[in-house]
Design a protein around this motif. Structure first.
Motif, mmCIF file in Angstrom:
data_model
loop_
_atom_site.group_PDB
_atom_site.id
_atom_site.type_symbol
_atom_site.label_atom_id
_atom_site.label_comp_id
_atom_site.label_asym_id
_atom_site.label_seq_id
_atom_site.Cartn_x
_atom_site.Cartn_y
_atom_site.Cartn_z
ATOM 1 N N ALA A 206 -48.060 13.571 18.519
ATOM 2 C CA ALA A 206 -49.466 13.159 18.633
ATOM 3 C C ALA A 206 -50.292 13.806 17.536
ATOM 4 C CB ALA A 206 -50.014 13.545 20.010
ATOM 5 N N ARG A 207 -50.017 15.087 17.281
ATOM 6 C CA ARG A 207 -50.798 15.807 16.263
ATOM 7 C C ARG A 207 -50.476 15.316 14.861
ATOM 8 N NH1 ARG A 207 -49.351 21.447 19.056
ATOM 9 N NH2 ARG A 207 -50.341 21.011 21.049
ATOM 10 N N MET B 67 -54.276 21.792 32.887
ATOM 11 C CA MET B 67 -55.258 20.740 33.113
ATOM 12 C C MET B 67 -55.036 20.081 34.482
ATOM 13 S SD MET B 67 -56.264 17.570 30.646
ATOM 14 C CE MET B 67 -57.447 18.470 29.657
ATOM 15 N N TYR C 293 -46.012 14.154 30.567
ATOM 16 C CA TYR C 293 -45.707 13.381 29.356
ATOM 17 C C TYR C 293 -46.953 12.652 28.864
ATOM 18 C CZ TYR C 293 -43.830 9.340 26.741
ATOM 19 O OH TYR C 293 -43.592 8.367 25.807
ATOM 20 N N TYR C 294 -47.678 12.095 29.808
ATOM 21 C CA TYR C 294 -48.890 11.362 29.446
ATOM 22 C C TYR C 294 -49.867 12.281 28.709
ATOM 23 C CZ TYR C 294 -53.060 8.412 30.065
ATOM 24 O OH TYR C 294 -54.186 7.647 29.855
ATOM 25 N N LEU C 295 -50.105 13.459 29.261
ATOM 26 C CA LEU C 295 -51.051 14.390 28.640
ATOM 27 C C LEU C 295 -50.505 14.938 27.324
ATOM 28 C CD1 LEU C 295 -52.340 16.336 31.775
ATOM 29 C CD2 LEU C 295 -53.432 14.454 30.562
ATOM 30 N N ARG C 296 -49.200 15.195 27.280
ATOM 31 C CA ARG C 296 -48.611 15.731 26.038
ATOM 32 C C ARG C 296 -48.662 14.686 24.925
ATOM 33 N NH1 ARG C 296 -42.916 18.272 27.281
ATOM 34 N NH2 ARG C 296 -43.165 19.072 25.171
ATOM 35 N N SER C 297 -48.548 13.423 25.296
ATOM 36 C CA SER C 297 -48.595 12.372 24.272
ATOM 37 C C SER C 297 -49.979 12.299 23.629
ATOM 38 C CB SER C 297 -48.234 11.020 24.879
ATOM 39 O OG SER C 297 -49.350 10.473 25.554
ATOM 40 N N ARG C 298 -50.944 13.031 24.223
ATOM 41 C CA ARG C 298 -52.295 13.072 23.631
ATOM 42 C C ARG C 298 -52.529 14.363 22.854
ATOM 43 N NH1 ARG C 298 -51.476 8.345 24.491
ATOM 44 N NH2 ARG C 298 -52.681 7.134 25.996
ATOM 45 N N GLY C 299 -51.454 15.135 22.651
ATOM 46 C CA GLY C 299 -51.583 16.311 21.796
ATOM 47 C C GLY C 299 -51.677 17.627 22.545
ATOM 48 N N LEU C 300 -51.690 17.592 23.891
ATOM 49 C CA LEU C 300 -51.770 18.843 24.646
ATOM 50 C C LEU C 300 -50.375 19.441 24.798
ATOM 51 C CD1 LEU C 300 -54.146 17.622 27.505
ATOM 52 C CD2 LEU C 300 -54.765 18.837 25.418
ATOM 53 N N SER C 301 -50.286 20.751 24.665
ATOM 54 C CA SER C 301 -48.991 21.400 24.855
ATOM 55 C C SER C 301 -48.621 21.314 26.333
ATOM 56 C CB SER C 301 -49.064 22.860 24.430
ATOM 57 O OG SER C 301 -49.878 23.569 25.345
ATOM 58 N N GLU C 302 -47.373 21.632 26.636
ATOM 59 C CA GLU C 302 -46.937 21.559 28.027
ATOM 60 C C GLU C 302 -47.777 22.501 28.903
ATOM 61 O OE1 GLU C 302 -42.753 21.682 28.462
ATOM 62 O OE2 GLU C 302 -42.834 21.387 30.629
ATOM 63 N N MET D 239 -42.474 7.981 21.155
ATOM 64 C CA MET D 239 -43.451 9.006 21.554
ATOM 65 C C MET D 239 -42.769 10.295 22.012
ATOM 66 S SD MET D 239 -46.762 8.926 21.390
ATOM 67 C CE MET D 239 -47.106 10.632 20.998
ATOM 68 N N PHE E 222 -50.416 3.450 26.900
ATOM 69 C CA PHE E 222 -49.407 3.271 27.946
ATOM 70 C C PHE E 222 -49.568 1.944 28.683
ATOM 71 C CE2 PHE E 222 -47.136 7.379 28.751
ATOM 72 C CZ PHE E 222 -47.663 8.063 27.672
ATOM 73 N N GLU F 166 -50.847 23.561 28.302
ATOM 74 C CA GLU F 166 -52.212 23.028 28.422
ATOM 75 C C GLU F 166 -52.253 21.876 29.423
ATOM 76 O OE1 GLU F 166 -53.864 23.908 23.874
ATOM 77 O OE2 GLU F 166 -52.715 22.098 24.272
ATOM 78 N N GLU G 199 -46.289 16.278 21.987
ATOM 79 C CA GLU G 199 -47.592 16.753 21.505
ATOM 80 C C GLU G 199 -47.600 16.923 19.984
ATOM 81 O OE1 GLU G 199 -45.624 18.223 23.696
ATOM 82 O OE2 GLU G 199 -45.668 20.419 23.581
ATOM 83 N N ALA H 287 -57.126 18.963 20.280
ATOM 84 C CA ALA H 287 -55.700 19.241 20.083
ATOM 85 C C ALA H 287 -55.143 18.528 18.850
ATOM 86 C CB ALA H 287 -54.905 18.848 21.326
ATOM 87 N N VAL H 288 -55.538 17.295 18.634
ATOM 88 C CA VAL H 288 -55.004 16.576 17.473
ATOM 89 C C VAL H 288 -55.721 16.983 16.181
ATOM 90 C CG1 VAL H 288 -54.175 14.595 18.800
ATOM 91 C CG2 VAL H 288 -56.457 14.509 17.775
#
Lengths: 469, 257
Positions: free
Chosen positions: B76-77, A435, A420-429, B48, B84, A431, B73, B105-106
């Motif tokens: 975010a985009r 990572m 969730y943390y990484l996805r909240s930064r725009g990465l797909s599940e 979020m 957090f 990705e 995601e 990504a964004v």
């Protein structure tokens, strides 16, 4: 084109696709004394090698399959081709121009000629049973380094080969070393003379092309006193949906004050049983480093072994295993401390996904008299979903009291919160998962030279694709 | 920009938010204040897109899109960012490689940035926020102190340039100097159109970032709304001020200042 560009174009198809194989149609399936004699005759081997092969065949028929590890009952020995040589390949080429076009194309797609030009001291490329290409840069040849096709080495350096061949790994070590001895073909012979530091890696690439193929290359490496070197091996095979077998053998001798690193990325197709044997004997103050990545292959049993024979000798084992759907990676390391004040470390990372099974199986043996031995084993597992599993089977045999031993094992699952943390930064599940996995294996990746590190990351990414849903 | 209407949310079958309404326009700073257990973190995670929280009623619209249909995601985009309260550790993944992946990504519609240019940009922002550039190659959040983690969250915000940044208790666990630096950075990196939603227990952070509007969240409902002066009142009198005024029973939760 940059040295790394080929990696971006890598996809599963590069590995899975096979060339035409009319030559293999003529090759017979099954194992017999007649075949063993034919191989030896075709290679114009001395008598002692034929005798060794026949001894191997004898032991192979006598010995049972191992009763531990991966279930090998479905491996049909009669349905395999033990020796296949494309007709047009008579002797290897020392220039890529002379390599048959379709064979050359395969290796070009795998990036070998490009890598050789940019970063390697020498390269070899084996296709089924024979080497298609072998070359060492002149500067190293001048210093007395020998980097040769193993078949040719038997002819050109019979004394050296006879002294070391199947000595680190005994013929009857297990059923598959016996089989290997009987039908081995191709592989690499590397000799680094005293005091020579080969500071560019030497690489060999082993490609199985024919269906139902068995590949049994032999790699023999001798690193004389004070010498240093790095050898890298890559392996792959196309996908047919029928069994193939890889039972290679690697023997490495690291002499006094010498250092050697052996890196391999084994990426056989899922049809492959990878039952490989690798062993190094390390003399006084020598250092042996193993860096290994096991991907691909349906069933793997592979435990590189270091015998720390000399005083103050050292070994480092770094390994990654990725077990995807339908795969069992039964891998690990064996270390035997014989000399005083010897040191060993093992770091193993196993990843399981899509129902795959990743197993760490390790032996740590400290012989009586190996006073002051230090050993540290760490194996970490990362399980990506509920269907997959991971097991650890450490075997500790300590016969000396004056020793220091550490053993740690961890099993982790990727947490929803991390994703969730990484996805909240725009990465797909996908990705995000990739990572986290890349982070998990990072301690091993960073030990690889850049080109191989990038390739390994790309291979892991390929394994991670379509991981969700 | 953000429009929340009658938002009701459950966690593991229990309703936590009982109908929240909130409107944030471009460039506005809003603060949601409330005592422990009032549902503040639930609210920020629902915005979020955390899968643990189930929206049972209501709507969330962000830049004209229905957020409830989007994955984290995708949010975010679209320009959302959550700093957090407890950032996760990702062993073996360097801050620089993570943040470059997020940056690209964004900006999916643009060409990926080169590592060289990215590092330069990152270094600038790190200096601004008072983080040594050695953090670049360290594993994301692994072994970072509480304050360092918070700084890294704001660093991410500075790099990703979201339209709406939600700061979830960014002030908690920070000493006054660290809080000041972080707030100054937030001010320095802000574009006039960027909106900020501060989620906080204490009014302290509002000394450094002045809100246009303050909402008090209690027991899963917004019970009071006003301008900055509401924060002053809370600073002087605590949440009992709200409870008394609105006739809400204290649940035995004390404000510790």
């Amino acid at each position: 084109m940059g040295a790394l560009d080929y990696i971006q174009d890598l996809d599963r198809a590069v590995f899975d696709e096979a060339n035409q194989q009319s030559y293999a149609k003529k090759a017979q399936k099954g194992l017999s004394e007649k075949l063993v004699r034919r191989i030896s005759k075709e290679k114009k081997e001395p008598g002692w090698m034929l005798e060794l092969r026949l001894e191997g065949l004898q032991k192979f028929t006598e010995m049972e399959l191992p009763e531990w590890g991966v279930n090998l009952k479905d491996l049909d020995f009669d349905d395999l081709i033990y020796y296949a040589s494309p007709e047009e390949m008579k002797g290897y080429a020392t220039s890529w121009e002379d390599v048959p076009a379709d064979v050359k194309r395969t290796f070009e797609r795998l990036g070998i000629p490009e890598a050789e030009r940019k970063v390697l001291a020498g390269a070899g490329a084996q296709y089924d049973s024979l080497n298609a290409y072998h070359n060492l840069k002149e500067e190293w040849e001048k210093l007395g380094v020998i980097f040769e096709d193993m078949d040719v080495a038997v002819q050109k350096y019979p004394d050296l080969v006879k002294k070391y061949f199947m000595k680190a790994v005994p013929v009857k070590d297990h059923k598959f070393t016996a089989l290997h001895t009987a039908v081995w073909s191709g592989g690499t012979f590397l000799y680094i003379p005293k005091g020579v530091h080969v500071d560019q890696p030497l690489q060999a690439y082993f490609r199985m092309n024919a269906q139902n193929m068995g590949q049994f290359e032999h790699t023999l490496i001798i690193v004389e006193e004070e010498a240093q070197g790095h050898y890298v091996e890559g392996c792959s095979a196309p996908k047919y949906g029928s069994t193939s077998l890889h039972a290679g053998c690697v023997e490495i001798y690291v002499k006094k004050n010498a250092r050697f690193r052996y890196s391999s990325v084994e990426n056989w197709s899922q049809d492959t049983y990878n039952l490989n044997t690798k062993r190094a004997i390390i003399d006084e103050n020598g250092l042996m480093e193993w860096v290994g990545g096991n991907l691909g292959s349906g069933k793997t049993m592979l435990y590189p072994c270091s015998v720390l024979r000399g005083k103050r000798s050292k070994s480092d084992h770094l390994g990654i295993a990725f077990a995807n759907k339908g795969q069992i990676q039964d891998v690990g390391a064996k270390v035997i401390h014989v000399g005083e004040n010897t040191t060993s470390t093992v770091l193993s990372k196993g990843i399981s996904k899509g129902g795959g099974e990743s197993i760490y199986r390790g032996l740590l043996q400290i012989n009586k008299g190996a006073k002051g031995a230090k050993a540290n084993v760490r194996c970490d597992a990362l399980i990506l979903d509920g269907d997959s599993r991971s097991d650890t089977y450490p075997d500790l045999r300590i016969h000396e009291e004056d020793v220091a031993i550490g053993h740690e094992a961890s099993v982790g699952r990727i947490s929803e919160e991390q994703l969730y943390y990484l996805r909240s930064r725009g990465l797909s599940e996908d990705e995000a998962l990739a990572m986290i996995v890349n982070g998990f294996i990072e301690p091993i990746i960073k030990a690889l030279p850049l080109e191989y590190a990038v390739e390994m990351n790309r291979l892991i990414e390929m394994e991670m694709e379509d991981s969700v849903g | 920009m953000l429009s929340v209407k009658n938002l009701q949310v459950q966690v593991e079958g229990k309703e936590i938010l009982h109908g929240i309404d909130l409107q944030i326009k471009p460039g506005e700073v809003h603060a949601i204040m409330g005592p422990n257990g009032s549902g503040k973190s639930t609210f920020s995670n629902v915005l979020m897109g955390h899968s643990k929280y189930k929206v049972t009623n209501g709507e969330i619209e962000f830049r004209g899109q229905n957020l409830l249909e989007l994955e984290p995601e995708e949010r975010a985009r679209l320009g959302m960012f959550l700093a957090f309260q407890y950032p996760k550790e990702i062993p073996g993944v360097s801050l620089v490689s993570f943040l470059r992946a997020a940056y690209n990504a964004v900006r999916k519609d643009k060409d990926p940035i080169s590592l060289y240019h990215f590092k330069k940009l990152l270094e600038e922002k790190m200096e601004l926020i008072g983080l040594s550039s050695t953090f670049m190659s360290r594993s994301l959040n692994e072994g970072f102190s509480g304050g360092e983690k918070k700084k890294v969250e704001i660093l991410q915000m500075a790099m990703l340039e979201p339209r709406l940044a939600i700061l979830d208790e960014t002030d908690s666990g920070l000493d006054i100097d660290a809080l000041k630096t972080i707030c100054e950075t937030v001010q320095a990196i802000r574009s006039p159109k960027q909106s900020i939603l501060l989620i906080t227990h204490y009014p302290r952070i509002l000394d450094y970032i002045t809100p246009d509007k303050v909402h008090v969240l209690m027991n899963g409902k917004i019970v009071m709304e006003d301008g900055e002066r509401l924060a002053r009142k809370l600073e002087e009198q605590g949440y009992d001020y709200v409870r008394e005024k609105m006739g809400i029973k204290s649940l035995g939760l004390k404000i510790v200042n």
